[in-house]
Design an enzyme around this catalytic site. Structure first.
Site, PDB file in Angstrom:
ATOM      1  N   CYS A  33       0.871  -1.118   0.197  1.00 45.14           N
ATOM      2  CA  CYS A  33       0.012  -0.123   0.370  1.00 45.14           C
ATOM      3  C   CYS A  33       1.169   1.774   0.404  1.00 45.14           C
ATOM      4  O   CYS A  33       1.394   1.527  -0.652  1.00 45.14           O
ATOM      5  CB  CYS A  33      -1.023   0.369   0.959  1.00 45.14           C
ATOM      6  N   HIS A  89      -4.203  -5.157  -0.210  1.00 44.35           N
ATOM      7  CA  HIS A  89      -3.466  -5.670   1.574  1.00 44.35           C
ATOM      8  C   HIS A  89      -3.218  -6.811   1.107  1.00 44.35           C
ATOM      9  O   HIS A  89      -4.504  -7.424   1.158  1.00 44.35           O
ATOM     10  CB  HIS A  89      -4.140  -5.329   1.943  1.00 44.35           C
ATOM     11  N   GLU A 130      -3.066  -9.007   3.769  1.00 37.49           N
ATOM     12  CA  GLU A 130      -2.933  -9.546   5.297  1.00 37.49           C
ATOM     13  C   GLU A 130      -4.204  -9.527   4.840  1.00 37.49           C
ATOM     14  O   GLU A 130      -5.002 -10.369   5.580  1.00 37.49           O
ATOM     15  CB  GLU A 130      -2.637  -8.956   5.681  1.00 37.49           C
TER      16      GLU A 130
END
Length: 378
Positions: free
Chosen positions: A261, A351, A353
């Site tokens: 990001c 993202h 994650e």
């Protein structure tokens, strides 16, 4: 006294003069920030506690919010970072076995000013057509005449030009151990890192030394890290000059690097690219990304209002050799990833994650491990 359901009138005022009426939700008072919308149908707890939403008023496009309540496990940081919250139809009573309280109670507990009953479909269409803009939520005694509320919105700081990473990162170095045997040691510049990033690094045998965003390269180098990690974070990436300098030094010394990001935008600037502000950004759990190297598609979780100015699939020259614009969004051609071809560094705009969100991209953490393994062999 506990939280009482919304009973006060409230209004959302945008900087172009648009007014959206509703009822107070959470705390009452006044909240100012950049007005953005998130398309995720779930994951509101992770969204609210994501430091990347610092100084933003978040509107959920999904009409019903709060059904699963709030728990003590899913926070992505130690507090709610969103400046305000806008929903259509908040749940009257949460229903989930992990819930310990309602969303409204948590907003009230952390003094986050929200508004419910808003025509969020109309608001989302307005922001798509006009672009993100500053806004303000006013409820109870903060509701005054429209001119005064609009003046307050105009007096708030715009996101463009705002350096916010130092407001969300750690002030002192922190250590996050590996789960089980330690395989690698990394330095992470904390510009707003999320808890699940720590989890995914830790479970791969990586110990993380979390450094303040004001850290120098000498402080990074003193750790003798196997890799450098650049996480997500808020603000205008063009203000990240000191962080770009750290990355530049890391690239010169061929330290394996992975950025997410804001980290993607910092790496891109170190490679010579420029950033620009998107019309309304990407915020949600359902954004498609294409890998230009092989055509594979991933559905991703995203939260960004700025992007790198480059052509998808393009190779370009940098001070560190050739680099590739490795990923892009088919919706608008936005750059979603970079890969350096002559130094050990790569990054993505989304993202991996994914807390909350799909898990399509979690293998990127394994790619980081592979990069560090190769770094040890060389």
């Amino acid at each position: 006294m506990g939280y009482v359901a919304a009973q006060h009138s409230a209004v959302l005022v945008l900087e172009d003069g648009s007014v959206f009426p509703g009822l107070s939700y959470g705390a009452t008072g006044r909240s100012l920030g950049e007005m953005v919308f998130c398309t995720g149908m779930t994951g509101y707890q992770e969204t609210l506690t994501d430091p990347s939403y610092h100084r933003q008023i978040v509107m959920q496009t999904a009409p019903q919010i709060g059904n699963t309540g709030w728990n003590d496990e899913d926070d992505e940081s130690d507090r709610i970072w969103a400046a305000g919250y806008v929903v259509r139809d908040p749940a009257r009573h949460p229903s989930h076995w992990r819930a310990t309280r309602s969303l409204g109670e948590e907003l009230h507990r952390q003094q986050i000013v929200g508004i419910a009953g808003v025509d969020t479909r109309s608001l989302a269409r307005h922001l798509r057509e006009q672009g993100t803009m500053r806004g303000g939520i006013f409820s109870a005694g903060a509701v005054t005449d429209t001119a005064a509320m609009l003046a307050a919105v105009h007096g708030s700081k715009p996101m463009a030009g705002s350096a916010l990473a130092h407001e969300v990162g750690v002030e002192r170095r922190r250590f996050i151990p590996a789960a089980g045997t330690t395989r690698f040691r990394i330095a992470a510049l904390d510009t707003g890192i999320k808890k699940n990033i720590h989890n995914l690094l830790s479970e791969r045998g990586i110990e993380t030394h979390l450094l303040p965003p004001t850290s120098t390269f000498e402080e990074v180098q003193a750790l003798a890290p196997d890799g450098l990690f650049l996480p997500n974070g808020p603000g205008d990436p063009s203000t990240a000059g000191p962080l770009i300098e750290v990355v530049t030094q890391a690239l010169l010394r061929r330290i394996p690097l992975f950025g997410i990001c804001l980290g993607n935008q910092i790496l891109g600037q170190a490679l010579g690219l420029r950033t620009y502000k998107l019309r309304y950004g990407h915020r949600g759990l359902n954004v498609p990304v294409i890998d230009a190297r092989n055509g594979q598609v991933a559905i991703t979780s995203q939260n960004h209002g700025f992007a790198l100015d480059a052509v998808p699939g393009q190779t370009f020259k940098t001070p560190f050799g050739t680099a590739l614009v490795s990923h892009y969004c088919p919706n608008d051609g936005t750059v979603e990833g970079l890969q350096c071809l002559e130094v050990p560094a790569f990054s993505v705009q989304y993202h991996p994650e994914a807390a909350a969100g799909p898990h399509d991209a979690r293998l990127l953490f394994d790619e980081f491990v592979t990069l560090m393994e190769k770094g040890r062999e060389s």
